[in-house]
Design an enzyme around this catalytic site. Structure first.
Site: not given
Length: 349
Positions: A24, A26, A204, A207, A285-286
């Site tokens: 996961h 991005h 997704h 969340e 994630d980011d």
């Protein structure tokens, strides 16, 4: 292999050195402020922020939407194939340093095609970095095309058609961006088409959204893996299903705290997910925006949750391989490497 004998003080080195997969991430969320400025200069673009420090200060967002606003603004510096290569290469170098042996990388083509960037420019740059990473770094990686859920399903179909000539360069599709008001069923037809095409499916859910969104991602999209999914514990029936079917969750602890899904890491439910028997994994994630790449997520999460020890570290790393979309033989090889690594740690005691 008795992992309970590995002392807590040995965990930081163990977490950093153990082989692992990241499922996961991005790629646009790995754009560090320094690279944003370098690409803006190369492409003669004027940024809204005068310095790297002022841009970094703008990363003090408080919810998913305020994060997405600056995320899309940062992505606007990506103009050429070389820009996309440089972004992906920078991530792969960080992943290699964190002992990531395999990464399944999300990319958001609609963020770029809406600015007039050809799909070929995007995917050729990313794919070139992946090939170079395999050859020079020995790191395995694959791309997952994400549809932006705040846009229409018609937009998703358009980008899918643009992507089909490059079908050999990505392994699956996902669904990201703001959950609120954008339920999974909004994209049920495009996911059905992707399933017909033999693409792997992730989404997704859970969340910001409720546990119901996870049910819908599983039943209406036929998602094989749930990204985030932390609200599953609100629904005991859903937990039973996730355990029975061993549906993986790609959990992102630092992201969850930054976006106020949890007040702090000590309140995070990753330990409870594992204790329930859910196939949970840890991911970044980011990372440029949320304060840490994969090892940092492991280190801070384990430091905050004393119930996590060497056995949970092993389980999380093993889950990351088992939840990946590579073939069974490759997975088995990585799990053998993981077993050897942990056996060596036990032998040191």
């Amino acid at each position: 292999m008795n992992l309970t004998n590995i002392p807590r003080q040995a965990l930081p080195e163990l977490l950093c050195r153990m082989p692992k997969a990241e499922l996961h991430i991005h790629i646009e969320g790995s754009l560090e402020p320094e690279l944003i400025f370098a690409l803006a200069e190369r492409n003669r673009l004027q940024l809204a922020y005068p310095t790297i420090e002022s841009l970094r200060a703008a990363y003090a967002f408080t919810n998913l939407q305020s994060f997405l606003d600056i995320y899309y603004a940062g992505a606007s510096v990506l103009q050429t194939e070389q820009d996309f290569f440089d972004m992906a290469w920078a991530y792969l170098l960080r992943a290699k340093a964190d002992n990531v042996v395999h990464a399944e990388i999300f990319f958001d083509p609609q963020t770029h095609t809406a600015r007039g960037i050809p799909f070929a420019t995007i995917i050729n740059g990313l794919d070139r970095a992946i090939q170079q990473g395999r050859n020079e770094l020995g790191i395995s990686a694959a791309l997952i095309l994400c549809f932006l859920r705040h846009l229409t399903e018609a937009d998703a179909f358009t980008v899918l058609e643009e992507a089909l000539p490059f079908r050999d360069k990505f392994i699956g599709v996902g669904l990201d961006s703001g959950e609120k008001g954008n339920p999974p069923e909004k994209f049920s037809r495009v996911f059905a088409r992707c399933r017909e095409l033999g693409l792997r499916l992730v989404a997704h859910a859970g969340e910001e959204g409720t546990a119901e969104y996870i049910w819908h991602a599983l039943d209406l999209l036929q998602a094989e893996r749930i990204d985030h999914g932390v609200h599953c514990l609100d629904d005991p029936q859903l937990v039973t299903r996730l355990v029975q079917q061993q549906v993986p969750l790609t959990v992102c602890p630092l992201s969850n705290v930054k976006l106020r899904v949890f007040p702090d890491l000590a309140a995070h439910n990753i330990a409870r997910l594992l204790a329930c028997g859910i196939r949970a994994t840890i991911n970044s994630d980011d990372p440029a925006y949320f304060g840490g790449y994969l090892n940092q997520n492991y280190l801070e999460t384990f430091a905050a949750l004393p119930e996590l020890g060497a056995a949970e570290a092993y389980q999380l790393a093993r889950n990351s391989f088992e939840a990946s979309f590579v073939d069974a033989e490759v997975k088995a090889g990585w799990i053998r490497e993981l077993d050897q690594f942990f056996q060596q740690q036990c032998d040191k005691i």
